[in-house]
Enzyme design. Structure first.
Site, PDB file in Angstrom:
ATOM      1  N   HIS A   1       2.016   3.363  -9.080  1.00 26.09           N
ATOM      2  CA  HIS A   1       1.820   1.920  -9.304  1.00 26.09           C
ATOM      3  C   HIS A   1       2.996   1.344 -10.110  1.00 26.09           C
ATOM      4  O   HIS A   1       3.440   0.227  -9.851  1.00 26.09           O
ATOM      5  CB  HIS A   1       0.498   1.682 -10.038  1.00 26.09           C
ATOM      6  CG  HIS A   1      -0.713   2.085  -9.238  1.00 26.09           C
ATOM      7  ND1 HIS A   1      -0.872   1.747  -7.915  1.00 26.09           N
ATOM      8  CD2 HIS A   1      -1.809   2.815  -9.563  1.00 26.09           C
ATOM      9  CE1 HIS A   1      -2.009   2.238  -7.463  1.00 26.09           C
ATOM     10  NE2 HIS A   1      -2.603   2.900  -8.434  1.00 26.09           N
TER      11      HIS A   1
ATOM     12  N   ARG B   1       2.218  -4.751   6.223  1.00 24.87           N
ATOM     13  CA  ARG B   1       1.470  -3.756   5.449  1.00 24.87           C
ATOM     14  C   ARG B   1       2.284  -2.475   5.398  1.00 24.87           C
ATOM     15  O   ARG B   1       2.657  -1.924   6.439  1.00 24.87           O
ATOM     16  CB  ARG B   1       0.102  -3.452   6.057  1.00 24.87           C
ATOM     17  CG  ARG B   1      -0.644  -2.428   5.171  1.00 24.87           C
ATOM     18  CD  ARG B   1      -2.054  -2.150   5.613  1.00 24.87           C
ATOM     19  NE  ARG B   1      -2.698  -1.273   4.641  1.00 24.87           N
ATOM     20  CZ  ARG B   1      -3.936  -1.384   4.204  1.00 24.87           C
ATOM     21  NH1 ARG B   1      -4.699  -2.346   4.657  1.00 24.87           N
ATOM     22  NH2 ARG B   1      -4.436  -0.537   3.323  1.00 24.87           N
TER      23      ARG B   1
ATOM     24  N   GLU C   1       2.173 -12.905  12.425  1.00 20.33           N
ATOM     25  CA  GLU C   1       2.686 -11.722  13.127  1.00 20.33           C
ATOM     26  C   GLU C   1       2.468 -10.521  12.216  1.00 20.33           C
ATOM     27  O   GLU C   1       2.861 -10.536  11.047  1.00 20.33           O
ATOM     28  CB  GLU C   1       4.185 -11.895  13.430  1.00 20.33           C
ATOM     29  CG  GLU C   1       4.485 -12.991  14.425  1.00 20.33           C
ATOM     30  CD  GLU C   1       3.851 -12.745  15.784  1.00 20.33           C
ATOM     31  OE1 GLU C   1       3.761 -11.579  16.208  1.00 20.33           O
ATOM     32  OE2 GLU C   1       3.431 -13.729  16.427  1.00 20.33           O
TER      33      GLU C   1
ATOM     34  N   GLY D   1      -0.192   5.469  -4.384  1.00 15.31           N
ATOM     35  CA  GLY D   1      -0.823   6.733  -4.745  1.00 15.31           C
ATOM     36  C   GLY D   1      -0.188   7.896  -4.004  1.00 15.31           C
ATOM     37  O   GLY D   1       0.129   8.938  -4.610  1.00 15.31           O
TER      38      GLY D   1
ATOM     39  N   SER E   1      -7.451  -5.677  -4.926  1.00 16.41           N
ATOM     40  CA  SER E   1      -8.448  -6.276  -4.034  1.00 16.41           C
ATOM     41  C   SER E   1      -9.825  -6.300  -4.691  1.00 16.41           C
ATOM     42  O   SER E   1     -10.085  -5.562  -5.661  1.00 16.41           O
ATOM     43  CB  SER E   1      -8.521  -5.485  -2.717  1.00 16.41           C
ATOM     44  OG  SER E   1      -9.307  -4.322  -2.877  1.00 16.41           O
ATOM     45  N   SER E   2     -10.694  -7.133  -4.131  1.00 16.80           N
ATOM     46  CA  SER E   2     -12.060  -7.212  -4.667  1.00 16.80           C
ATOM     47  C   SER E   2     -12.792  -5.887  -4.477  1.00 16.80           C
ATOM     48  O   SER E   2     -13.835  -5.666  -5.080  1.00 16.80           O
ATOM     49  CB  SER E   2     -12.824  -8.368  -4.002  1.00 16.80           C
ATOM     50  OG  SER E   2     -12.587  -8.412  -2.615  1.00 16.80           O
TER      51      SER E   2
ATOM     52  N   ASP F   1       0.832  -1.210   0.000  1.00 20.29           N
ATOM     53  CA  ASP F   1       0.000   0.000   0.000  1.00 20.29           C
ATOM     54  C   ASP F   1       0.866   1.261   0.000  1.00 20.29           C
ATOM     55  O   ASP F   1       1.979   1.268   0.540  1.00 20.29           O
ATOM     56  CB  ASP F   1      -0.923  -0.016   1.228  1.00 20.29           C
ATOM     57  CG  ASP F   1      -2.042   1.000   1.098  1.00 20.29           C
ATOM     58  OD1 ASP F   1      -2.411   1.360  -0.046  1.00 20.29           O
ATOM     59  OD2 ASP F   1      -2.564   1.443   2.141  1.00 20.29           O
ATOM     60  N   GLY F   2       0.326   2.325  -0.595  1.00 23.77           N
ATOM     61  CA  GLY F   2       1.006   3.622  -0.544  1.00 23.77           C
ATOM     62  C   GLY F   2       1.501   4.137  -1.882  1.00 23.77           C
ATOM     63  O   GLY F   2       2.163   5.178  -1.945  1.00 23.77           O
TER      64      GLY F   2
ATOM     65  N   LEU G   1      11.231 -19.914  -4.904  1.00 25.32           N
ATOM     66  CA  LEU G   1      10.293 -19.058  -4.174  1.00 25.32           C
ATOM     67  C   LEU G   1       8.942 -19.129  -4.870  1.00 25.32           C
ATOM     68  O   LEU G   1       8.868 -19.029  -6.091  1.00 25.32           O
ATOM     69  CB  LEU G   1      10.790 -17.613  -4.180  1.00 25.32           C
ATOM     70  CG  LEU G   1       9.802 -16.561  -3.662  1.00 25.32           C
ATOM     71  CD1 LEU G   1       9.878 -16.461  -2.139  1.00 25.32           C
ATOM     72  CD2 LEU G   1      10.064 -15.195  -4.259  1.00 25.32           C
TER      73      LEU G   1
ATOM     74  N   TRP H   1       2.783   7.990  -2.685  1.00 23.41           N
ATOM     75  CA  TRP H   1       4.167   8.122  -3.148  1.00 23.41           C
ATOM     76  C   TRP H   1       4.201   9.032  -4.379  1.00 23.41           C
ATOM     77  O   TRP H   1       5.045   9.931  -4.478  1.00 23.41           O
ATOM     78  CB  TRP H   1       4.717   6.735  -3.491  1.00 23.41           C
ATOM     79  CG  TRP H   1       6.160   6.705  -3.915  1.00 23.41           C
ATOM     80  CD1 TRP H   1       7.246   6.516  -3.111  1.00 23.41           C
ATOM     81  CD2 TRP H   1       6.666   6.844  -5.258  1.00 23.41           C
ATOM     82  NE1 TRP H   1       8.394   6.531  -3.866  1.00 23.41           N
ATOM     83  CE2 TRP H   1       8.063   6.733  -5.189  1.00 23.41           C
ATOM     84  CE3 TRP H   1       6.064   7.042  -6.505  1.00 23.41           C
ATOM     85  CZ2 TRP H   1       8.882   6.818  -6.314  1.00 23.41           C
ATOM     86  CZ3 TRP H   1       6.872   7.130  -7.627  1.00 23.41           C
ATOM     87  CH2 TRP H   1       8.267   7.022  -7.527  1.00 23.41           C
TER      88      TRP H   1
HETATM   89  C1  IPE Z   1      -5.291  -2.759  -0.040  1.00 27.84           C
HETATM   90  O1  IPE Z   1      -5.006  -1.406  -0.192  1.00 27.84           O
HETATM   91  C2  IPE Z   1      -5.313  -3.454  -1.360  1.00 27.84           C
HETATM   92  C3  IPE Z   1      -4.029  -3.574  -2.056  1.00 27.84           C
HETATM   93  C4  IPE Z   1      -2.873  -3.170  -1.609  1.00 27.84           C
HETATM   94  C5  IPE Z   1      -4.086  -4.230  -3.328  1.00 27.84           C
HETATM   95  P1  IPE Z   1      -6.171  -0.322  -0.305  1.00 27.84           P
HETATM   96  O2  IPE Z   1      -5.510   0.994  -0.487  1.00 27.84           O
HETATM   97  O3  IPE Z   1      -7.149  -0.728  -1.350  1.00 27.84           O
HETATM   98  O4  IPE Z   1      -6.871  -0.440   1.116  1.00 27.84           O
HETATM   99  P2  IPE Z   1      -7.816   0.597   1.885  1.00 27.84           P
HETATM  100  O5  IPE Z   1      -8.869   1.044   0.911  1.00 27.84           O
HETATM  101  O6  IPE Z   1      -6.948   1.737   2.315  1.00 27.84           O
HETATM  102  O7  IPE Z   1      -8.353  -0.169   3.047  1.00 27.84           O
HETATM  103  C1  IPE Z   2      -1.797   0.198  -3.272  1.00 29.13           C
HETATM  104  O1  IPE Z   2      -1.505   1.561  -3.320  1.00 29.13           O
HETATM  105  C2  IPE Z   2      -1.943  -0.380  -4.649  1.00 29.13           C
HETATM  106  C3  IPE Z   2      -3.281  -0.847  -4.959  1.00 29.13           C
HETATM  107  C4  IPE Z   2      -4.311  -0.830  -4.159  1.00 29.13           C
HETATM  108  C5  IPE Z   2      -3.471  -1.394  -6.284  1.00 29.13           C
HETATM  109  P1  IPE Z   2      -2.671   2.636  -3.284  1.00 29.13           P
HETATM  110  O2  IPE Z   2      -3.079   2.960  -4.672  1.00 29.13           O
HETATM  111  O3  IPE Z   2      -3.777   2.189  -2.398  1.00 29.13           O
HETATM  112  O4  IPE Z   2      -1.917   3.869  -2.649  1.00 29.13           O
HETATM  113  P2  IPE Z   2      -2.503   4.901  -1.606  1.00 29.13           P
HETATM  114  O5  IPE Z   2      -3.009   4.119  -0.425  1.00 29.13           O
HETATM  115  O6  IPE Z   2      -3.605   5.632  -2.299  1.00 29.13           O
HETATM  116  O7  IPE Z   2      -1.351   5.778  -1.274  1.00 29.13           O
HETATM  117 MG    MG Z   3      -4.142   2.429  -0.449  1.00 30.31          MG
END
Ligand code: IPE
Ligand code: IPE
Ligand code: MG
Length: 258
Positions: free
Chosen positions: A41, A188, A207, A27, A69-70, A24-25, A135, A29
């Site tokens: 991405h 995470r 963990e 966007g 994710s779904s 996550d992160g 792996l 970044w």
């Molecule tokens: C979780 O991240 C899904 C993936 C990393 C693929 P999200 O950015 O979608 O999660 P929420 O919406 O902050 O819970």
């Molecule tokens: C996770 O990064 C990648 C996917 C969910 C595909 P995000 O796109 O959720 O990035 P933030 O959370 O908006 O920074």
């Molecule tokens: Mg996110």
């Protein structure tokens, strides 16, 4: 199947056999760099390639990453289609190296819900690397932990199993990742402290490590920090701690005067 894989690392309790990552992160970044989210991405794919190599080098047998994710269908159409294209581009760019590096690619998620092109790219990558054993990289795509529990229940009912034959081991066999041990370490990135519907059944005793590091900045050093945190944890699985073990004499209770 998984007991044969990475046998040497699995004996070393300090190295997790299975690491699951919510990447996550991306966007944020990109936003910090005044770039469109898609660039985040793209940088995230590069981070993943680095981390796969680092994980293999450290003797981790299974790496599972949450790629889509779904619930991610809720995003603007442009971002969703960008992510789908990126997956296809990333696989064609990195597949040869991953294959020669001994990485076995697997995919979990509702593939019926993605376009035939994306589905085929994922299945081709799995087929091309099926023989590899260094792996196992599982890409969770259109995946949700609740979807996983549901699809397991549906298949159990379809197979006509009677209720008294269904136990936790049965459920695990029907879950999408039945080929892997449960995750030992769940990481995470991106600073949020939630599971976001990832591997709900399988992570019962993982963990959990949350880091503010944004996914595109995650690398071998960040992985090592998470592994060090993991090493310091005492996994009890509901038992008492090691310091609380009864003495060898078997006297568990010390009453005053003893
Ligand atoms: C979780 O991240 C899904 C993936 C990393 C693929 P999200 O950015 O979608 O999660 P929420 O919406 O902050 O819970
Ligand atoms: C996770 O990064 C990648 C996917 C969910 C595909 P995000 O796109 O959720 O990035 P933030 O959370 O908006 O920074
Ligand atoms: Mg996110």
């Amino acid at each position: 199947m998984f007991s044969a894989l990475n046998a040497s690392a699995s004996k070393d309790q300090t190295v997790p056999r299975h690491v699951a990552i919510v990447m996550d992160g991306n966007g944020r970044w990109a936003k910090r760099r005044f770039m469109p989210r898609g660039m985040g991405h793209k940088a995230g794919v590069d981070a993943l390639v680095t981390v796969v190599q680092a994980a293999a080098d450290r003797g981790i047998g299974f790496l599972t990453v949450f790629a889509f994710s779904s619930e991610n269908w809720k995003r603007p159409e442009e971002e969703v289609s960008g992510l789908m294209s990126l997956l296809i581009v990333a696989l064609s760019k990195h597949l040869t190296k991953l294959r020669t590096d001994g990485v076995q690619i697997r995919v979990v998620g509702d593939l019926a819900g993605v376009s035939p092109k994306v589905r085929q790219a994922l299945l081709d990558a799995c087929e091309a690397t099926a023989h590899n054993e260094r792996l196992v990289l599982t890409v969770a795509f259109n995946y949700g932990g609740r979807w996983d529990v549901l699809q397991a229940c549906r298949r159990i009912v379809a197979d006509g199993l009677s209720p008294d034959r269904i136990d936790e081991a049965t459920m695990s066999r029907y879950m999408a990742m039945s080929y892997a041990p449960d995750p030992d370490l769940f990481i995470r990135t991106g600073g949020e402290v939630r599971l976001s519907n990832f591997l709900l059944w399988q992570s019962a005793y993982a963990e959990l490590v949350f880091t503010d590091c944004l996914w595109p900045d995650f690398d071998g050093r960040e992985l090592d920090k998470a592994l060090e945190t993991f090493r310091r944890r005492e996994r009890r699985f509901g038992d008492v701690g090691q310091d609380d073990e009864p003495p060898a004499s078997g006297l568990a209770v010390n009453t005053p005067g003893n």
